[in-house]
Design a protein around this motif. Sequence first.
Motif, mmCIF file in Angstrom:
data_model
loop_
_atom_site.group_PDB
_atom_site.id
_atom_site.type_symbol
_atom_site.label_atom_id
_atom_site.label_comp_id
_atom_site.label_asym_id
_atom_site.label_seq_id
_atom_site.Cartn_x
_atom_site.Cartn_y
_atom_site.Cartn_z
ATOM 1 N N ASP A 151 62.168 51.628 85.081
ATOM 2 C CA ASP A 151 60.982 51.732 85.928
ATOM 3 C C ASP A 151 59.734 52.010 85.109
ATOM 4 O OD1 ASP A 151 62.061 51.187 88.464
ATOM 5 O OD2 ASP A 151 62.858 53.219 88.612
ATOM 6 N N ASP A 152 59.909 52.688 83.985
ATOM 7 C CA ASP A 152 58.774 53.007 83.119
ATOM 8 C C ASP A 152 58.468 51.889 82.131
ATOM 9 O OD1 ASP A 152 58.429 55.567 84.258
ATOM 10 O OD2 ASP A 152 60.056 56.340 83.007
ATOM 11 N N GLU A 153 59.525 51.185 81.717
ATOM 12 C CA GLU A 153 59.327 50.137 80.722
ATOM 13 C C GLU A 153 60.506 49.173 80.759
ATOM 14 O OE1 GLU A 153 59.196 49.991 75.916
ATOM 15 O OE2 GLU A 153 58.061 51.588 76.879
ATOM 16 N N GLY A 154 60.208 47.887 80.798
ATOM 17 C CA GLY A 154 61.264 46.892 80.708
ATOM 18 C C GLY A 154 61.505 46.090 81.965
ATOM 19 N N ALA A 155 61.204 46.652 83.125
ATOM 20 C CA ALA A 155 61.428 45.920 84.379
ATOM 21 C C ALA A 155 60.164 45.158 84.776
ATOM 22 C CB ALA A 155 61.811 46.876 85.497
ATOM 23 N N VAL A 156 60.378 44.018 85.416
ATOM 24 C CA VAL A 156 59.283 43.261 86.021
ATOM 25 C C VAL A 156 59.405 43.502 87.522
ATOM 26 C CG1 VAL A 156 58.242 40.991 86.339
ATOM 27 C CG2 VAL A 156 59.402 41.536 84.183
ATOM 28 N N HIS A 157 58.384 44.140 88.095
ATOM 29 C CA HIS A 157 58.412 44.565 89.489
ATOM 30 C C HIS A 157 57.608 43.610 90.381
ATOM 31 C CE1 HIS A 157 60.097 48.588 88.685
ATOM 32 N NE2 HIS A 157 59.410 48.522 87.560
ATOM 33 N N TYR A 158 57.999 43.596 91.678
ATOM 34 C CA TYR A 158 57.330 42.772 92.687
ATOM 35 C C TYR A 158 57.132 43.588 93.946
ATOM 36 C CZ TYR A 158 58.724 39.035 89.608
ATOM 37 O OH TYR A 158 58.887 38.246 88.498
ATOM 38 N N VAL A 159 56.073 43.261 94.657
ATOM 39 C CA VAL A 159 55.809 43.865 95.951
ATOM 40 C C VAL A 159 55.574 42.742 96.957
ATOM 41 C CG1 VAL A 159 53.310 44.145 95.615
ATOM 42 C CG2 VAL A 159 54.540 45.701 97.127
ATOM 43 N N ALA A 160 56.058 42.944 98.181
ATOM 44 C CA ALA A 160 55.918 41.936 99.228
ATOM 45 C C ALA A 160 55.134 42.515 100.398
ATOM 46 C CB ALA A 160 57.292 41.478 99.711
ATOM 47 N N THR A 161 54.297 41.668 100.984
ATOM 48 C CA THR A 161 53.564 42.063 102.183
ATOM 49 C C THR A 161 53.894 41.095 103.319
ATOM 50 O OG1 THR A 161 51.610 40.770 101.556
ATOM 51 C CG2 THR A 161 51.633 43.098 100.919
ATOM 52 N N LEU A 162 53.867 41.624 104.521
ATOM 53 C CA LEU A 162 54.041 40.840 105.734
ATOM 54 C C LEU A 162 52.827 41.125 106.588
ATOM 55 C CD1 LEU A 162 55.780 39.056 107.634
ATOM 56 C CD2 LEU A 162 56.840 41.184 108.454
ATOM 57 N N ASN A 163 52.026 40.080 106.822
ATOM 58 C CA ASN A 163 50.776 40.225 107.585
ATOM 59 C C ASN A 163 49.909 41.354 107.033
ATOM 60 O OD1 ASN A 163 51.601 38.132 109.306
ATOM 61 N ND2 ASN A 163 52.778 39.578 110.537
ATOM 62 N N GLY A 164 49.853 41.436 105.709
ATOM 63 C CA GLY A 164 48.989 42.398 105.034
ATOM 64 C C GLY A 164 49.580 43.779 104.835
#
Length: 141
Positions: free
Chosen positions: A40-53
């Motif tokens: 989580d601090d280094e090495g991972a590629v993170h994504y976030v998803a939104t639904l209708n904002g």
Amino acid sequence: MIKVKQVHSRTDLEDVFTIRRKVFVEEQKVPADLEYDDYDDEGAVHYVATLNGKIVGAARWITTDEGYKLQRFAVLPEARGNGVGSELVKTVLDDIPSDGKKIYLHSQESAVGLYLRHGFVIEGERFEEAGIGHYKMVLKM
């Protein structure tokens, strides 16, 4: 409308952690010390998803000795069934380098169907992680 983006700011990363805390720690009772790790601090590629904002989902991938491992796919209960998980999977798969390395994950039993629809197959027997039934799944090349 569903949007998925790769995380590049600390604010977005905090949104990822909020989603994961709500789904894994609060809903599924996964111990926090198992949910968060050094990636989580280094090495991972993170994504976030939104639904209708509204921020409703998160995911990440890491590089391992075995290949690329998809992890921490989480969608808030109120947003499930709207295609958020599928959009997360598609976006992550589009972003992973296409260098022939194995792409795999450990799917919770309840999510196996999602990954089957995206070309993954079960490899091996059921096992438990954090007290939850899982299957190792590998992307068919």
